[in-house]
Design a protein around this motif. Structure first.
Motif, PDB file in Angstrom:
ATOM      1  N   UNK A  50     -19.901  24.170  -7.759  1.00 47.54           N
ATOM      2  CA  UNK A  50     -18.441  24.417  -7.362  1.00 47.54           C
ATOM      3  C   UNK A  50     -17.652  24.306  -8.599  1.00 47.54           C
ATOM      4  N   UNK A  51     -18.011  23.146  -9.566  1.00 48.09           N
ATOM      5  CA  UNK A  51     -16.851  22.931 -10.478  1.00 48.09           C
ATOM      6  C   UNK A  51     -17.019  24.101 -11.755  1.00 48.09           C
ATOM      7  N   UNK A  52     -18.043  24.865 -11.531  1.00 48.91           N
ATOM      8  CA  UNK A  52     -17.963  26.215 -12.502  1.00 48.91           C
ATOM      9  C   UNK A  52     -16.787  26.907 -12.232  1.00 48.91           C
ATOM     10  N   UNK A  53     -16.440  27.091 -10.824  1.00 53.95           N
ATOM     11  CA  UNK A  53     -15.344  27.970 -10.593  1.00 53.95           C
ATOM     12  C   UNK A  53     -13.967  27.338 -10.894  1.00 53.95           C
ATOM     13  N   UNK A  54     -14.053  26.069 -10.896  1.00 55.73           N
ATOM     14  CA  UNK A  54     -12.619  25.102 -11.074  1.00 55.73           C
ATOM     15  C   UNK A  54     -12.425  25.569 -12.611  1.00 55.73           C
ATOM     16  N   UNK A  55     -13.460  25.337 -13.570  1.00 55.97           N
ATOM     17  CA  UNK A  55     -13.507  25.584 -14.812  1.00 55.97           C
ATOM     18  C   UNK A  55     -13.115  26.959 -15.339  1.00 55.97           C
ATOM     19  N   UNK A  56     -13.708  27.807 -14.674  1.00 57.42           N
ATOM     20  CA  UNK A  56     -13.330  29.444 -14.626  1.00 57.42           C
ATOM     21  C   UNK A  56     -11.914  29.548 -14.400  1.00 57.42           C
ATOM     22  N   UNK A  57     -11.377  28.967 -13.421  1.00 57.89           N
ATOM     23  CA  UNK A  57      -9.956  29.074 -13.065  1.00 57.89           C
ATOM     24  C   UNK A  57      -8.979  28.648 -14.013  1.00 57.89           C
ATOM     25  N   UNK A  58      -9.428  27.505 -14.636  1.00 54.23           N
ATOM     26  CA  UNK A  58      -8.634  26.793 -15.776  1.00 54.23           C
ATOM     27  C   UNK A  58      -8.627  27.848 -16.830  1.00 54.23           C
ATOM     28  N   UNK A  59      -9.836  28.096 -17.610  1.00 55.80           N
ATOM     29  CA  UNK A  59      -9.886  28.980 -18.698  1.00 55.80           C
ATOM     30  C   UNK A  59      -9.124  30.371 -18.339  1.00 55.80           C
ATOM     31  N   UNK A  60      -9.247  30.944 -17.262  1.00 56.30           N
ATOM     32  CA  UNK A  60      -8.293  31.966 -16.842  1.00 56.30           C
ATOM     33  C   UNK A  60      -6.878  31.823 -16.998  1.00 56.30           C
ATOM     34  N   UNK A  61      -6.526  30.712 -16.703  1.00 55.74           N
ATOM     35  CA  UNK A  61      -5.113  30.290 -16.660  1.00 55.74           C
ATOM     36  C   UNK A  61      -4.630  29.979 -18.261  1.00 55.74           C
ATOM     37  N   UNK A  62      -5.451  29.349 -19.010  1.00 53.32           N
ATOM     38  CA  UNK A  62      -5.180  29.059 -20.268  1.00 53.32           C
ATOM     39  C   UNK A  62      -5.206  30.457 -21.040  1.00 53.32           C
ATOM     40  N   UNK A  63      -6.054  31.113 -20.924  1.00 51.53           N
ATOM     41  CA  UNK A  63      -5.888  32.676 -21.376  1.00 51.53           C
ATOM     42  C   UNK A  63      -4.549  33.400 -21.014  1.00 51.53           C
ATOM     43  N   UNK A  64      -4.105  33.313 -19.837  1.00 53.64           N
ATOM     44  CA  UNK A  64      -3.136  33.844 -19.449  1.00 53.64           C
ATOM     45  C   UNK A  64      -1.917  33.446 -20.262  1.00 53.64           C
ATOM     46  N   UNK A  65      -1.676  32.045 -20.161  1.00 55.39           N
ATOM     47  CA  UNK A  65      -0.533  31.503 -21.001  1.00 55.39           C
ATOM     48  C   UNK A  65      -0.640  31.639 -22.452  1.00 55.39           C
ATOM     49  N   UNK A  66      -1.660  31.925 -23.197  1.00 54.00           N
ATOM     50  CA  UNK A  66      -1.594  32.143 -24.358  1.00 54.00           C
ATOM     51  C   UNK A  66      -1.473  33.575 -24.603  1.00 54.00           C
ATOM     52  N   UNK A  67      -1.816  34.524 -23.767  1.00 51.39           N
ATOM     53  CA  UNK A  67      -1.358  35.976 -23.898  1.00 51.39           C
ATOM     54  C   UNK A  67       0.206  36.245 -23.923  1.00 51.39           C
ATOM     55  N   UNK A  68       0.928  35.279 -23.170  1.00 53.20           N
ATOM     56  CA  UNK A  68       2.441  35.552 -22.958  1.00 53.20           C
ATOM     57  C   UNK A  68       3.238  35.496 -24.404  1.00 53.20           C
TER      58      UNK A  68
END
Length: 115
Positions: free
Chosen positions: A97-115
């Motif tokens: 389950x934690x794999x998907x929490x970290x995936x969502x976290x990294x996806x959000x970090x990527x989105x924030x850095x692409x802004x």
């Protein structure tokens, strides 16, 4: 609930490494039960949820392990059985389950850095 922003006197990137908790793949319980996938999930969720409080030099975090691995010093007869179970992927290749929490976290970090 409102929290104040964390501060640091250092003008260097702030990165958390080697974070996480053990979870036996396929063992499900509540988030307070050690070795459960829910416990590991909660630890990563709470670690990643601090972003809004981090100082401007916060750049991210990294889990301690990607995959569980054999370790003879891990000898809890129920939850470890000779395995280090801190990975996000269990010893059968199944994502915890934690794999998907970290995936969502990294996806959000990527989105924030692409802004």
């Amino acid at each position: 609930m409102s929290y104040s922003k964390w501060q640091t006197v250092f003008n260097k990137p702030l990165f958390f490494s080697d974070t996480g908790a053990e979870a036996k793949g396929g063992f499900f319980a509540d988030s307070l039960t050690r070795f459960s996938e829910e416990f590991q999930d909660m630890v990563f969720y709470r670690t990643g949820s601090h972003d809004e409080r981090m100082p401007d030099n916060y750049v991210g975090l990294s889990p301690w392990l990607l995959c569980d691995f054999k370790s003879p010093r891990r000898n809890n007869p129920v939850y470890q059985e000779g395995w280090n179970t801190k990975g996000l992927i269990d010893n059968h290749g199944k994502k915890k389950k934690a794999f998907f929490i970290l995936k969502a976290y990294y996806d959000e970090m990527q989105r924030l850095h692409e802004q």
